[in-house]
Design a protein around this motif. Structure first.
Motif, short mmCIF file in Angstrom:
data_model
loop_
_atom_site.label_atom_id
_atom_site.label_comp_id
_atom_site.label_asym_id
_atom_site.label_seq_id
_atom_site.Cartn_x
_atom_site.Cartn_y
_atom_site.Cartn_z
N ASP A 161 10.25 7.56 -0.45
CA ASP A 161 10.13 6.11 -0.50
C ASP A 161 11.30 5.50 -0.08
O ASP A 161 10.98 4.57 1.15
N SER B 11 1.51 4.34 -2.94
CA SER B 11 1.04 5.95 -2.21
C SER B 11 2.15 6.82 -2.79
O SER B 11 1.70 8.40 -2.83
N GLU C 75 4.46 9.44 -3.61
CA GLU C 75 4.64 9.60 -5.48
C GLU C 75 6.49 10.39 -6.03
O GLU C 75 6.19 10.23 -6.79
N SER D 125 1.45 -1.14 -0.38
CA SER D 125 -0.02 0.12 -0.39
C SER D 125 0.62 1.24 -0.14
O SER D 125 0.49 2.38 -0.76
N HIS D 126 1.87 1.35 0.94
CA HIS D 126 2.99 2.19 1.03
C HIS D 126 3.23 2.61 -0.67
O HIS D 126 3.95 3.50 -1.17
#
Length: 275
Positions: free
Chosen positions: A123, A116, A118, A112-113
């Motif tokens: 990250d 999400s 951008e 999920s990360h």
């Protein structure tokens, strides 16, 4: 000492080393991914000490299990909710349930990360947000959860503690030698980290399946197998698990090759149009 140096024990040691290597793949994958959550400068030390502590605790766990296997096998309670939830629950059942649920939660959270974020820089900074001590603790904890599968399987081959301990120590040495290489590969080929997280997701499902038969296998009583709404909880076979892993890798390799081919064709088409 002479009693240990037998053909049977040597054969068991070879078999156990192979078993530890096969069952340790998912563990090594988790260590490689989790270690990237630590500060970059400390990631190698985190992998080393995480594996060292986990292997030492695995040997201790093995010793305890050999001594208390009968006590641990006894179900804590037996569920008898007819048609809804039936079967026995022992210590191994709880470990597999909690461990499987936690691994699935971890994999889903990280996937999920990835969906999400951008920017890749965001990250990377997110992954370095945990302290080294916290990451080591997570590696040790998850290694112990993973170890129940391999330890229980090893005990089915032999109960000679020195042979079992040697196989575990050799597997730990192999993980130390391979962990840096696996982590470096994942850092250079980040699409495979997504693949690794999906493999962890399958591992969580495998552990949940193992919980269904833990009490039944320990007590050699099929009536203790967990049944959910009348359906028996059956573990995924190792053959099915590794076949699924091979299929995932094959799909990723084919997709990567196809993407590169499309990129070359588009680049060639753009170049020809510009002339």
């Amino acid at each position: 000492m002479a009693d240990l140096l037998t053909i049977e024990n040597l054969g068991n040691l070879v078999m156990l080393c192979f078993l530890q290597a096969v069952l340790g793949f998912d563990n090594l994958l988790y260590i490689s991914i989790e270690s990237q959550r630590a500060p970059v400068a400390q990631q190698r030390a985190v992998r080393f000490w995480g594996i060292m502590l986990a292997v030492a605790l695995r040997v201790v766990l093995l010793f305890v299990m050999i001594r208390l296997i009968d006590t641990m096998a006894e179900p804590f309670f037996i569920m008898n909710w007819t048609g809804v939830l039936e079967g026995g629950v022992n210590f191994a059942t709880c470990v597999f349930l909690l461990g499987g649920a936690f691994i699935i939660y971890t994999a889903v959270k990280e996937i999920s990360h990835m969906l999400s974020v951008e920017h890749l820089d965001t990250d990377v900074s997110h992954k370095s947000g945990k302290s080294a001590a916290k990451v080591v603790a997570m590696i040790v904890l998850m290694n112990l959860i993973f170890s129940f599968d391999s330890v229980l399987s090893a005990l089915a081959i032999t109960n000679v503690f020195p042979i079992l301990a040697t196989a575990i120590l050799l597997s730990g040495l192999a993980m130390i030698l391979l962990a840096d290489g696996v982590t470096a590969f994942l850092q250079k080929n980040r699409m495979y980290e997504v693949l690794g997280l999906f493999i962890l997701l399958i591992v969580g499902v495998v552990l949940l399946g193992e919980s269904g038969q833990a009490a039944a296998h320990a007590m050699h009583d099929e009536s203790l197998a967990l049944h959910f709404f009348g359906y028996e909880v059956i573990p995924m076979s190792k053959t099915t698990f590794y076949f699924s892993v091979v299929v995932l890798f094959a799909v990723e390799i084919i997709q990567s090759g196809y993407s590169r081919k499309l990129a070359r064709e588009r680049a060639s088409h753009t170049h020809s149009q510009s002339h």
